[in-house]
Design a protein around this motif. Structure first.
Motif, PDB file in Angstrom:
ATOM      1  N   ALA A 126      38.651   9.174  94.617  1.00  0.00           N
ATOM      2  CA  ALA A 126      39.075   9.549  95.964  1.00  0.00           C
ATOM      3  C   ALA A 126      39.853   8.410  96.626  1.00  0.00           C
ATOM      4  CB  ALA A 126      37.874   9.939  96.815  1.00  0.00           C
ATOM      5  N   TRP A 127      39.410   7.184  96.404  1.00  0.00           N
ATOM      6  CA  TRP A 127      40.091   6.036  97.009  1.00  0.00           C
ATOM      7  C   TRP A 127      41.476   5.835  96.388  1.00  0.00           C
ATOM      8  CZ3 TRP A 127      39.126   3.690 101.363  1.00  0.00           C
ATOM      9  CH2 TRP A 127      37.865   3.744 101.925  1.00  0.00           C
ATOM     10  N   VAL A 128      41.544   6.030  95.049  1.00  0.00           N
ATOM     11  CA  VAL A 128      42.854   5.885  94.399  1.00  0.00           C
ATOM     12  C   VAL A 128      43.834   6.931  94.919  1.00  0.00           C
ATOM     13  CG1 VAL A 128      44.078   6.098  92.196  1.00  0.00           C
ATOM     14  CG2 VAL A 128      41.952   4.798  92.320  1.00  0.00           C
TER      15      VAL A 128
ATOM     16  N   VAL B  43      48.770   7.002 100.936  1.00  0.00           N
ATOM     17  CA  VAL B  43      49.263   5.997 101.895  1.00  0.00           C
ATOM     18  C   VAL B  43      50.636   5.495 101.468  1.00  0.00           C
ATOM     19  CG1 VAL B  43      48.887   3.688 102.829  1.00  0.00           C
ATOM     20  CG2 VAL B  43      46.959   5.285 102.635  1.00  0.00           C
ATOM     21  N   VAL B  44      50.757   5.125 100.200  1.00  0.00           N
ATOM     22  CA  VAL B  44      52.028   4.592  99.704  1.00  0.00           C
ATOM     23  C   VAL B  44      53.123   5.654  99.758  1.00  0.00           C
ATOM     24  CG1 VAL B  44      53.203   3.645  97.678  1.00  0.00           C
ATOM     25  CG2 VAL B  44      50.873   2.899  98.240  1.00  0.00           C
ATOM     26  N   ALA B  45      52.797   6.874  99.336  1.00  0.00           N
ATOM     27  CA  ALA B  45      53.794   7.941  99.284  1.00  0.00           C
ATOM     28  C   ALA B  45      54.288   8.298 100.685  1.00  0.00           C
ATOM     29  CB  ALA B  45      53.197   9.165  98.584  1.00  0.00           C
ATOM     30  N   VAL B  46      53.351   8.482 101.624  1.00  0.00           N
ATOM     31  CA  VAL B  46      53.744   8.865 102.989  1.00  0.00           C
ATOM     32  C   VAL B  46      54.549   7.745 103.651  1.00  0.00           C
ATOM     33  CG1 VAL B  46      52.889   9.421 105.282  1.00  0.00           C
ATOM     34  CG2 VAL B  46      51.863  10.496 103.271  1.00  0.00           C
ATOM     35  N   SER B  47      54.087   6.491 103.498  1.00  0.00           N
ATOM     36  CA  SER B  47      54.802   5.361 104.106  1.00  0.00           C
ATOM     37  C   SER B  47      56.213   5.247 103.540  1.00  0.00           C
ATOM     38  CB  SER B  47      54.029   4.058 103.875  1.00  0.00           C
ATOM     39  OG  SER B  47      52.734   4.126 104.429  1.00  0.00           O
TER      40      SER B  47
ATOM     41  N   ALA C  32      43.694   8.751 104.861  1.00  0.00           N
ATOM     42  CA  ALA C  32      42.291   8.851 105.275  1.00  0.00           C
ATOM     43  C   ALA C  32      41.814  10.295 105.331  1.00  0.00           C
ATOM     44  CB  ALA C  32      42.111   8.187 106.637  1.00  0.00           C
ATOM     45  N   GLN C  33      42.739  11.239 105.450  1.00  0.00           N
ATOM     46  CA  GLN C  33      42.348  12.639 105.505  1.00  0.00           C
ATOM     47  C   GLN C  33      41.780  13.122 104.169  1.00  0.00           C
ATOM     48  OE1 GLN C  33      42.502  13.991 108.656  1.00  0.00           O
ATOM     49  NE2 GLN C  33      43.165  11.864 109.021  1.00  0.00           N
ATOM     50  N   TRP C  34      42.094  12.412 103.099  1.00  0.00           N
ATOM     51  CA  TRP C  34      41.584  12.798 101.780  1.00  0.00           C
ATOM     52  C   TRP C  34      40.135  12.371 101.597  1.00  0.00           C
ATOM     53  CZ3 TRP C  34      43.284  15.860  97.998  1.00  0.00           C
ATOM     54  CH2 TRP C  34      42.696  15.758  96.741  1.00  0.00           C
ATOM     55  N   LEU C  35      39.734  11.356 102.376  1.00  0.00           N
ATOM     56  CA  LEU C  35      38.401  10.792 102.216  1.00  0.00           C
ATOM     57  C   LEU C  35      37.382  11.545 103.050  1.00  0.00           C
ATOM     58  CD1 LEU C  35      39.351   6.997 102.427  1.00  0.00           C
ATOM     59  CD2 LEU C  35      38.973   8.361 100.354  1.00  0.00           C
ATOM     60  N   ALA C  36      36.149  11.541 102.568  1.00  0.00           N
ATOM     61  CA  ALA C  36      35.036  12.135 103.319  1.00  0.00           C
ATOM     62  C   ALA C  36      34.446  11.043 104.189  1.00  0.00           C
ATOM     63  CB  ALA C  36      33.990  12.708 102.368  1.00  0.00           C
TER      64      ALA C  36
END
Length: 354
Positions: free
Chosen positions: A12-14, A20-24, A74-78
């Motif tokens: 999940a963190w990966v 993060v990298v893709a959106v930025s 962060a939306q991917w994380l619980a």
């Protein structure tokens, strides 16, 4: 072995880091593409709005795009509910700060463009527009700060009320200064006059030398500098001669009562010839106006084709000289103040006249 960080496994963190990298990167590349295309388009137009849009979008901070990417990841994380709520508020705060930065850059750049465009005609407007920009930017940042505090759940009602009361107290204490400040902005925006204009305020005649935040300075005809507060100046009746296209001139001459009828009938034509001989003058009328106490009075009206006061005086001087020469040739005498005094002799009943 199953490693978990903040209740999320490594997978999940990966994935979150990849988001993060893709959106930025997408925000950075997309923004750069939009700015470059808009810049190429702006170079083909004469309007300033597209140039301003380029500079505003170019002021997007890289940290803003990174933080937006972090929020998306962060939306991917619980995450716990409180943590997710905090991240959402932080994202809104970052977005509001970026909006404030866009607005700040837009106001500063527009005022800089305005000052450069007006500097040749009205150099003194630089000071007033700088004050206007400071007020606008301060109001923008104050509004953004209040919105951010409200976003974090702070009750800003009391704060706004306190600012309102404090603002009223400051306004009452500085009402004269603030009145002059807003009068200065009114002069800059409404333009009743500009630096270099010849104006008349009450009985003061002169050229506007400087328009400041509190005062306007006029260089009078006699050379001294007259200083007006901006609020007092706008309360006065101002006559601006800069935009006058022509100048109407009226003058009178007086001839003696001994003037013959033939000379009297010839005077209007003489006046007309004297005016029409001047290239900068346009004749309107000349009439035998009235019988004065000691003279026959004629009135002449003409127009000077330029508002320049020096040209008007040159024309009037030439007319006066022409009339002097022509009246001398025709034997017409200018009137001199005279008075008849009667002496009465009570004993002899005779009257003497002097």
């Amino acid at each position: 072995m199953d490693y978990r960080i903040l209740n999320n496994d490594l997978t999940a963190w990966v994935v979150a880091i990849c988001i993060v990298v893709a959106v930025s990167a997408a925000l950075r590349v997309g923004l750069g593409l939009v700015v470059r295309r808009l810049d190429r388009f702006a170079q083909t137009t004469d309007t300033y709005l597209d140039d301003l849009a380029v500079k505003v979008l170019g002021a997007t901070h890289p940290l803003f795009m990174l933080l937006m990417g972090a929020y998306a990841g962060a939306q991917w994380l619980a995450l716990p509910e409180k943590t997710a709520l905090l991240l959402g508020r932080l994202a809104i705060a970052v977005l509001l700060l970026q909006v404030a930065r866009w607005g700040d850059v837009g106001v500063r750049d527009w005022l800089h463009h305005y000052r450069n465009r007006r500097s040749f005609d009205d150099a003194a407007s630089t000071t007033s527009t700088a004050a206007l920009g400071f007020v606008a930017r301060t109001a923008l940042w104050l509004l953004i700060v209040l919105m951010i505090l409200d976003n974090f759940g702070v009750n800003i009602t009391t704060l706004v009320a306190s600012l309102g009361i404090g603002g009223i107290a400051v306004a009452l204490a500085l009402q004269n200064i603030l009145g002059d400040l807003f009068s200065s902005l009114s002069i800059v925006l409404d333009k009743p006059f500009m630096v270099g204009d010849f104006i008349i305020v009450d009985d003061i005649l002169g050229t506007v030398a400087y328009v400041g935040l509190k005062t306007t300075r006029i260089r009078s005809l006699s050379g001294e500098q007259v200083v007006f507060s901006n609020s007092d100046l706008l309360k006065s009746r101002i006559r601006n001669y800069k935009h006058m296209e022509t100048r109407r001139a009226v003058f009178e001459i007086r001839v003696a009562y001994a003037t013959s009828k033939q000379q009297l009938l010839a005077i209007p034509a003489i006046l007309r010839d004297a005016v029409e001989a001047q290239g900068q003058a346009s004749f309107d009328r000349a009439h035998f106006k009235s019988y004065g106490n000691f003279s026959l009075e004629f009135e002449t009206v003409y127009y000077v084709k330029t508002p320049d006061y020096g040209v008007y005086m040159d024309v009037q001087q030439a007319i006066n000289i022409a009339l002097f020469e022509r009246f001398e040739q025709e034997g017409i005498a200018f009137a001199l103040p005279t008075q008849n005094v009667l002496f009465s002799n009570a004993n002899s009943g005779m009257e003497m006249k002097a």
